[in-house]
Design a protein around this motif. Structure first.
Motif, short mmCIF file in Angstrom:
data_model
loop_
_atom_site.label_atom_id
_atom_site.label_comp_id
_atom_site.label_asym_id
_atom_site.label_seq_id
_atom_site.Cartn_x
_atom_site.Cartn_y
_atom_site.Cartn_z
N GLY A 246 52.65 30.79 28.02
CA GLY A 246 53.61 29.72 27.81
C GLY A 246 54.16 29.13 29.08
O GLY A 246 54.95 28.17 29.03
N SER A 247 53.79 29.68 30.24
CA SER A 247 54.31 29.18 31.51
C SER A 247 53.68 27.85 31.90
O SER A 247 54.23 27.12 32.73
N GLY A 248 52.52 27.55 31.32
CA GLY A 248 51.82 26.33 31.69
C GLY A 248 50.99 26.47 32.95
O GLY A 248 50.35 25.51 33.39
N ASP A 249 50.96 27.67 33.53
CA ASP A 249 50.18 27.93 34.74
C ASP A 249 48.78 28.34 34.34
O ASP A 249 48.58 29.39 33.73
N GLY A 250 47.79 27.52 34.66
CA GLY A 250 46.40 27.79 34.27
C GLY A 250 45.58 28.46 35.35
O GLY A 250 44.36 28.58 35.21
N ARG A 251 46.23 28.94 36.41
CA ARG A 251 45.48 29.63 37.46
C ARG A 251 45.12 31.05 37.01
O ARG A 251 45.75 31.62 36.11
N VAL A 252 44.10 31.62 37.66
CA VAL A 252 43.71 32.99 37.36
C VAL A 252 43.53 33.78 38.64
O VAL A 252 43.21 33.23 39.69
N ASN A 253 43.74 35.07 38.52
CA ASN A 253 43.56 36.02 39.62
C ASN A 253 42.21 36.69 39.44
O ASN A 253 41.95 37.29 38.39
N VAL A 254 41.33 36.62 40.43
CA VAL A 254 40.01 37.24 40.34
C VAL A 254 40.16 38.74 40.58
O VAL A 254 40.67 39.17 41.62
N LEU A 255 39.72 39.53 39.61
CA LEU A 255 39.82 40.98 39.71
C LEU A 255 38.50 41.62 40.11
O LEU A 255 38.48 42.69 40.73
N PHE A 256 37.40 40.99 39.72
CA PHE A 256 36.07 41.55 39.98
C PHE A 256 35.07 40.41 40.02
O PHE A 256 35.19 39.44 39.25
N ALA A 257 34.09 40.51 40.90
CA ALA A 257 32.99 39.55 40.95
C ALA A 257 31.74 40.30 41.35
O ALA A 257 31.77 41.12 42.28
N SER A 258 30.66 40.08 40.64
CA SER A 258 29.41 40.78 40.96
C SER A 258 28.95 40.42 42.36
O SER A 258 29.35 39.40 42.93
N GLU A 259 28.11 41.25 42.93
CA GLU A 259 27.66 41.05 44.30
C GLU A 259 26.89 39.74 44.46
O GLU A 259 26.83 39.18 45.56
N GLN A 260 26.30 39.24 43.38
CA GLN A 260 25.54 38.00 43.46
C GLN A 260 26.41 36.76 43.29
O GLN A 260 25.96 35.65 43.48
N SER A 261 27.67 36.95 42.93
CA SER A 261 28.57 35.82 42.72
C SER A 261 29.06 35.26 44.05
O SER A 261 29.40 36.02 44.97
N PRO A 262 29.15 33.94 44.17
CA PRO A 262 29.73 33.34 45.38
C PRO A 262 31.18 33.79 45.60
O PRO A 262 31.68 33.74 46.72
N LEU A 263 31.85 34.23 44.54
CA LEU A 263 33.24 34.67 44.66
C LEU A 263 33.37 36.08 45.23
O LEU A 263 34.47 36.49 45.61
N HIS A 264 32.25 36.81 45.28
CA HIS A 264 32.30 38.20 45.73
C HIS A 264 32.83 38.30 47.16
O HIS A 264 33.75 39.08 47.45
N ALA A 265 32.24 37.52 48.07
CA ALA A 265 32.67 37.56 49.47
C ALA A 265 34.11 37.08 49.62
O ALA A 265 34.89 37.65 50.40
N GLU A 266 34.47 36.05 48.86
CA GLU A 266 35.84 35.54 48.93
C GLU A 266 36.85 36.59 48.48
O GLU A 266 37.92 36.74 49.06
N LEU A 267 36.49 37.33 47.42
CA LEU A 267 37.38 38.36 46.90
C LEU A 267 37.60 39.46 47.94
O LEU A 267 38.73 39.90 48.16
N HIS A 268 36.54 39.87 48.60
CA HIS A 268 36.67 40.95 49.59
C HIS A 268 37.45 40.48 50.82
O HIS A 268 38.20 41.26 51.41
N LYS A 269 37.29 39.24 51.21
CA LYS A 269 38.06 38.71 52.32
C LYS A 269 39.55 38.71 51.99
O LYS A 269 40.40 39.08 52.82
N ALA A 270 39.87 38.29 50.79
CA ALA A 270 41.27 38.25 50.37
C ALA A 270 41.85 39.67 50.30
O ALA A 270 42.97 39.92 50.77
N GLN A 271 41.09 40.60 49.73
CA GLN A 271 41.57 41.97 49.61
C GLN A 271 41.76 42.61 50.98
O GLN A 271 42.68 43.42 51.17
#
Length: 294
Positions: A246-271
């Motif tokens: 109900g907050s109207g915030d449509g953003r999401v927090n990435v918790l896991f991304a497979s090694e083949q996903s382009p988000l994988h490297a981004e997730l590890h950099k952020a962590q």
């Protein structure tokens, strides 16, 4: 000099290749599908009719095979008995938290107790997988026994019906004691559907393949929020909302991304920076996660 072919690990096939043979290089391993989520490829070569002629070797898609498993084993009498008991207990419940039958018995440290409303399950401080028992310290496993014994002191009827009085009262001091506890109804007793226990995406996010802090979200999330989504590359990604419903915030927090996903490297950099990887509401992954709420 041997030629290097990515993904070719079979020595016999490698020898046939170096001898000019036509082995089916890149065919999937006989053990089954790629269990780490990577996609299969195939080596393509031009015919080597003349050793002096240039030729090429390549794979359409890189792939690796990781085959999880454990030493050969047979079901112990304790395990057969605990599995039978677990199914009987699940069948007595009107609304099992992890879902109804069919279920598999996960070595997750389930402790079944009974009150006036019937049977229910709580979890011990740790569960012991069958293959993990061989590195287990008997003194530490005995702490799990002691914890269970204290709990069951308030449920004597459950102890009687489960037939675990001797198990609870016997200190664990050696490998035999660890093995007995591992296959008992006090450990091999968490009823999970195959998709939640041993399946891999896209068939399911099993606890044997993905981090428990993520897989357990599936048991309490709202039905109209999609935990596991697919990114633009077709790879699995797990996400959670960044704010309350109900907050109207449509953003999401990435918790896991497979090694083949382009988000994988981004997730590890952020962590690595102690930060979360947050995707804007307009990102395809975020839209997919909230698709049922639109």
């Amino acid at each position: 000099m041997e030629r290097s072919v990515p993904g070719l690990t079979d020595p016999a096939a490698r020898r046939r290749l170096n001898q000019g043979g036509d082995a089916p290089i890149g065919a999937p391993c006989a053990h089954g599908a790629n269990s780490n989520g990577s996609r299969e490829g195939r080596v393509t070569m031009t015919p080597q009719t003349d050793p002096s002629n240039p030729h090429v070797e390549h794979e359409d898609k890189p792939w690796t095979i990781n085959i999880p498993g454990h030493p050969p084993r047979s079901d112990s009498p304790e395990y057969v008995a605990s599995r039978k008991q677990m199914h009987k207990l699940v069948d007595s419940l009107d609304h099992p938290f992890y879902g109804p039958e069919p279920v598999e018995d996960h070595h997750g440290g389930g402790l079944w107790v009974k009150d006036d409303q019937g049977w229910f399950m709580v979890r011990n401080m740790a569960g012991i997988e069958w293959s993990a028992q061989f590195c287990a310290d008997p003194a530490k496993v005995d702490l799990l026994r002691q914890n269970a014994r204290r709990l069951y002191a308030g449920f004597p009827d459950a102890v009687e019906e489960l037939g675990i009085r001797e198990l609870l009262d016997t200190p664990i001091t050696d490998a035999d004691g660890v093995q007995r506890w591992t296959d008992s109804i006090c450990n091999a007793s968490v009823p999970l559907a195959k998709k939640d226990h041993s399946a891999e995406l896209p068939k399911g996010g099993g606890v044997h393949h993905y981090p428990s802090p993520i897989t357990e979200i599936g048991f309490f999330k709202r039905d109209d929020f999609i935990l596991w989504v697919t990114d633009d590359a077709g790879e699995p990604v797990a996400v959670a909302p960044v704010d309350r419903r109900g907050s109207g915030d449509g953003r999401v927090n990435v918790l896991f991304a497979s090694e083949q996903s382009p988000l994988h490297a981004e997730l590890h950099k952020a962590q690595a920076k102690g930060q979360a990887l947050v995707l804007d509401a307009g990102h395809a992954v975020a839209r997919a996660a909230f698709a049922r709420q639109a």
